[in-house]
Design a protein around this motif. Structure first.
Motif, PDB file in Angstrom:
ATOM      1  N   SER A  42       0.839  -0.998   0.075  1.00  0.00           N
ATOM      2  CA  SER A  42      -0.199  -0.063  -0.038  1.00  0.00           C
ATOM      3  C   SER A  42       0.860   1.366   0.007  1.00  0.00           C
ATOM      4  CB  SER A  42      -0.920   0.126   1.212  1.00  0.00           C
ATOM      5  OG  SER A  42      -1.533   1.083   1.162  1.00  0.00           O
TER       6      SER A  42
ATOM      7  N   ARG B 270      -0.732   4.201   0.667  1.00  0.00           N
ATOM      8  CA  ARG B 270      -1.559   5.073   1.473  1.00  0.00           C
ATOM      9  C   ARG B 270      -0.447   5.682   2.633  1.00  0.00           C
ATOM     10  NH1 ARG B 270      -5.786   4.951   5.024  1.00  0.00           N
ATOM     11  NH2 ARG B 270      -5.213   2.967   5.814  1.00  0.00           N
TER      12      ARG B 270
ATOM     13  N   SER C  17      -1.559   3.854   5.974  1.00  0.00           N
ATOM     14  CA  SER C  17      -1.602   2.553   5.649  1.00  0.00           C
ATOM     15  C   SER C  17      -1.666   1.611   6.892  1.00  0.00           C
ATOM     16  CB  SER C  17      -0.523   1.916   4.577  1.00  0.00           C
ATOM     17  OG  SER C  17      -0.513   0.400   4.585  1.00  0.00           O
ATOM     18  N   PHE C  18      -2.707   0.937   7.101  1.00  0.00           N
ATOM     19  CA  PHE C  18      -2.584  -0.227   8.350  1.00  0.00           C
ATOM     20  C   PHE C  18      -1.846  -1.224   8.006  1.00  0.00           C
ATOM     21  CE2 PHE C  18      -7.393   1.040   8.184  1.00  0.00           C
ATOM     22  CZ  PHE C  18      -7.295   1.744   9.337  1.00  0.00           C
ATOM     23  N   ASN C  19      -1.549  -1.507   6.793  1.00  0.00           N
ATOM     24  CA  ASN C  19      -0.358  -2.488   6.591  1.00  0.00           C
ATOM     25  C   ASN C  19       1.048  -2.115   6.881  1.00  0.00           C
ATOM     26  OD1 ASN C  19      -1.682  -5.018   5.093  1.00  0.00           O
ATOM     27  ND2 ASN C  19      -2.921  -3.520   4.501  1.00  0.00           N
TER      28      ASN C  19
ATOM     29  N   PRO D  11      -2.300  -5.245   1.707  1.00  0.00           N
ATOM     30  CA  PRO D  11      -3.905  -5.271   1.588  1.00  0.00           C
ATOM     31  C   PRO D  11      -4.359  -5.924   0.516  1.00  0.00           C
ATOM     32  CG  PRO D  11      -2.923  -3.027   0.625  1.00  0.00           C
ATOM     33  CD  PRO D  11      -1.879  -3.930   1.100  1.00  0.00           C
ATOM     34  N   GLU D  12      -5.587  -6.382   0.388  1.00  0.00           N
ATOM     35  CA  GLU D  12      -6.229  -6.908  -0.571  1.00  0.00           C
ATOM     36  C   GLU D  12      -7.099  -5.902  -1.610  1.00  0.00           C
ATOM     37  OE1 GLU D  12      -8.193 -10.876  -0.104  1.00  0.00           O
ATOM     38  OE2 GLU D  12      -9.786  -9.888  -0.203  1.00  0.00           O
ATOM     39  N   TYR D  13      -6.801  -5.977  -2.692  1.00  0.00           N
ATOM     40  CA  TYR D  13      -7.530  -5.105  -3.610  1.00  0.00           C
ATOM     41  C   TYR D  13      -8.445  -5.783  -4.693  1.00  0.00           C
ATOM     42  CZ  TYR D  13      -5.093  -0.621  -2.418  1.00  0.00           C
ATOM     43  OH  TYR D  13      -4.384   0.691  -2.056  1.00  0.00           O
ATOM     44  N   ASN D  14      -9.605  -5.796  -4.492  1.00  0.00           N
ATOM     45  CA  ASN D  14     -10.554  -6.511  -5.733  1.00  0.00           C
ATOM     46  C   ASN D  14      -9.826  -7.790  -5.779  1.00  0.00           C
ATOM     47  OD1 ASN D  14     -11.811  -4.003  -6.022  1.00  0.00           O
ATOM     48  ND2 ASN D  14     -10.109  -3.354  -7.338  1.00  0.00           N
ATOM     49  N   ARG D  15      -9.925  -8.568  -4.390  1.00  0.00           N
ATOM     50  CA  ARG D  15      -9.512 -10.055  -4.363  1.00  0.00           C
ATOM     51  C   ARG D  15      -8.348 -10.489  -5.028  1.00  0.00           C
ATOM     52  NH1 ARG D  15     -12.397  -9.421  -0.600  1.00  0.00           N
ATOM     53  NH2 ARG D  15     -14.463 -10.314  -0.392  1.00  0.00           N
TER      54      ARG D  15
ATOM     55  N   VAL E 153      -3.390  -7.153   6.334  1.00  0.00           N
ATOM     56  CA  VAL E 153      -4.671  -6.766   7.099  1.00  0.00           C
ATOM     57  C   VAL E 153      -5.572  -6.101   6.271  1.00  0.00           C
ATOM     58  CG1 VAL E 153      -3.175  -4.518   7.979  1.00  0.00           C
ATOM     59  CG2 VAL E 153      -5.289  -5.453   9.181  1.00  0.00           C
ATOM     60  N   SER E 154      -6.974  -6.202   6.460  1.00  0.00           N
ATOM     61  CA  SER E 154      -7.722  -5.283   5.502  1.00  0.00           C
ATOM     62  C   SER E 154      -9.064  -5.372   6.403  1.00  0.00           C
ATOM     63  CB  SER E 154      -8.415  -6.310   4.283  1.00  0.00           C
ATOM     64  OG  SER E 154      -9.270  -7.399   4.682  1.00  0.00           O
ATOM     65  N   VAL E 155      -9.849  -4.393   6.043  1.00  0.00           N
ATOM     66  CA  VAL E 155     -11.047  -4.073   6.556  1.00  0.00           C
ATOM     67  C   VAL E 155     -12.113  -5.072   6.603  1.00  0.00           C
ATOM     68  CG1 VAL E 155     -10.616  -1.508   6.503  1.00  0.00           C
ATOM     69  CG2 VAL E 155     -12.024  -2.601   4.874  1.00  0.00           C
ATOM     70  N   GLY E 156     -11.914  -5.876   5.554  1.00  0.00           N
ATOM     71  CA  GLY E 156     -12.831  -7.016   5.184  1.00  0.00           C
ATOM     72  C   GLY E 156     -12.570  -7.994   6.209  1.00  0.00           C
TER      73      GLY E 156
HETATM   74  C1  LIG Z   1      -9.184  -0.341  -4.756  1.00  0.00           C
HETATM   75  C2  LIG Z   1      -9.518  -1.045  -3.378  1.00  0.00           C
HETATM   76  C3  LIG Z   1      -9.949  -2.539  -3.752  1.00  0.00           C
HETATM   77  C4  LIG Z   1     -10.126  -3.036  -2.298  1.00  0.00           C
HETATM   78  N1  LIG Z   1     -10.431  -4.284  -2.278  1.00  0.00           N
HETATM   79  C5  LIG Z   1     -10.531  -5.025  -1.238  1.00  0.00           C
HETATM   80  C6  LIG Z   1     -10.978  -6.431  -0.988  1.00  0.00           C
HETATM   81  O1  LIG Z   1     -10.700  -7.013  -2.146  1.00  0.00           O
HETATM   82  N2  LIG Z   1     -10.829  -7.065  -0.010  1.00  0.00           N
HETATM   83  C7  LIG Z   1     -10.827  -6.501   1.131  1.00  0.00           C
HETATM   84  O2  LIG Z   1     -10.787  -7.042   2.421  1.00  0.00           O
HETATM   85  N3  LIG Z   1     -10.858  -5.099   1.313  1.00  0.00           N
HETATM   86  C8  LIG Z   1     -10.306  -4.421   0.232  1.00  0.00           C
HETATM   87  N4  LIG Z   1     -10.161  -2.998   0.114  1.00  0.00           N
HETATM   88  C9  LIG Z   1     -10.300  -2.200   1.239  1.00  0.00           C
HETATM   89  C10 LIG Z   1      -9.062  -2.408   2.214  1.00  0.00           C
HETATM   90  O3  LIG Z   1      -8.816  -3.354   2.858  1.00  0.00           O
HETATM   91  C11 LIG Z   1      -8.510  -0.997   2.875  1.00  0.00           C
HETATM   92  O4  LIG Z   1      -8.766  -0.065   1.878  1.00  0.00           O
HETATM   93  C12 LIG Z   1      -7.488  -1.205   3.360  1.00  0.00           C
HETATM   94  O5  LIG Z   1      -7.399  -0.127   4.490  1.00  0.00           O
HETATM   95  C13 LIG Z   1      -6.145  -1.065   2.576  1.00  0.00           C
HETATM   96  O6  LIG Z   1      -4.985  -1.370   3.345  1.00  0.00           O
HETATM   97  P1  LIG Z   1      -4.026   0.039   3.841  1.00  0.00           P
HETATM   98  O7  LIG Z   1      -4.792   0.291   5.130  1.00  0.00           O
HETATM   99  O8  LIG Z   1      -2.662  -0.672   4.109  1.00  0.00           O
HETATM  100  O9  LIG Z   1      -3.925   1.046   2.559  1.00  0.00           O
HETATM  101  C14 LIG Z   1     -10.112  -2.334  -1.171  1.00  0.00           C
HETATM  102  C15 LIG Z   1      -9.772  -1.041  -1.235  1.00  0.00           C
HETATM  103  C16 LIG Z   1      -9.303  -0.346  -2.299  1.00  0.00           C
HETATM  104  C17 LIG Z   1      -8.733   1.002  -2.410  1.00  0.00           C
END
Ligand SMILES: Cc1cc2nc3c(=O)[nH]c(=O)nc-3n(C[C@H](O)[C@H](O)[C@H](O)COP(=O)(O)O)c2cc1C
Length: 183
Positions: free
Chosen positions: A12, A14, A17-19, A77-81, A113-116
């Motif tokens: 990430s 960001r 970033s949590f990661n 993080p995970e972006y769009n799986r 780590v993710s919010v999901g």
């Molecule tokens: C483009 C995009 C796609 C995302 N897709 C997912 C996903 O597939 N699964 C998930 O659990 N969270 C997803 N998220 C939410 C992220 O978990 C969340 O933004 C997280 O804070 C990202 O990590 P960071 O804090 O290290 O930047 C997505 C966020 C973005 C911006």
């Protein structure tokens, strides 16, 4: 005492970033002798095979940092799986030119780590697939799928109480596994 330099790759860019917070919060949990270098990936150009013969300075730097490491730590993080494009771009850069894969043989830890609710599980599986092709052995267990929740980090940015036992155990396994790879 042996020294183990760990190249940390955060997926990430960001600012908050949590990661990245997670990667930083894990560092004090390691035994003596481990040092950490966060690889910069935000200034890499988009990978273009035409540039293999004349890489940008940022690419040469990345390759050198990877080669100098005794272990890799991917915190993404995970972006769009899947994994973020910026991470795949960095992996592709240091995997080339053909035959000069800088990642090869470096033991890697994968976590995120993710919010999901499934805590980057799908992204991690995709990443493990890529790393397997690049001849990077990844620590299989324990898996670390972490959900961002109140209390994951304390006010000082350390791992909060609820997760500290689990993450200390993860670090202990990973550190021992990196050490085994050097002998
Ligand atoms: C483009 C995009 C796609 C995302 N897709 C997912 C996903 O597939 N699964 C998930 O659990 N969270 C997803 N998220 C939410 C992220 O978990 C969340 O933004 C997280 O804070 C990202 O990590 P960071 O804090 O290290 O930047 C997505 C966020 C973005 C911006």
């Amino acid at each position: 005492m042996s020294q183990y330099r760990i190249a940390v790759v955060v997926g990430s860019l960001r600012k908050d970033s949590f990661n990245r917070q997670l990667a930083r919060a894990l560092e004090p949990l390691f035994p003596a002798g481990f040092t950490f270098e966060h690889l910069r990936i935000d200034d890499l150009p988009l990978y273009n095979q035409d540039d293999d013969g004349s890489p940008a300075a940022a690419v040469t730097r990345l390759r050198g940092e990877v080669k100098a490491a005794q272990g890799l730590l991917f915190v993404t993080p995970e972006y769009n799986r899947s994994i973020p494009g910026v991470l795949k771009n960095a992996i592709d850069h240091a995997s080339r030119p053909y035959g000069q894969n800088a990642w090869a043989g470096k033991p890697a830890g994968v976590l995120g780590v993710s919010v999901g609710a499934i805590g980057t599980a799908v992204a991690q599986q995709h990443l493990r697939n890529v790393l397997a092709y690049l001849d990077v052995p990844t620590l299989g267990q324990p898996e670390a799928f972490i959900q961002q929740k109140e209390g994951l980090f304390d006010a000082q940015g350390r791992i909060g109480e609820a997760s500290s036992k689990f993450l200390q155990a993860w670090v202990d396994r990973y550190a021992a596994w990196v050490q085994r790879h050097q002998s």
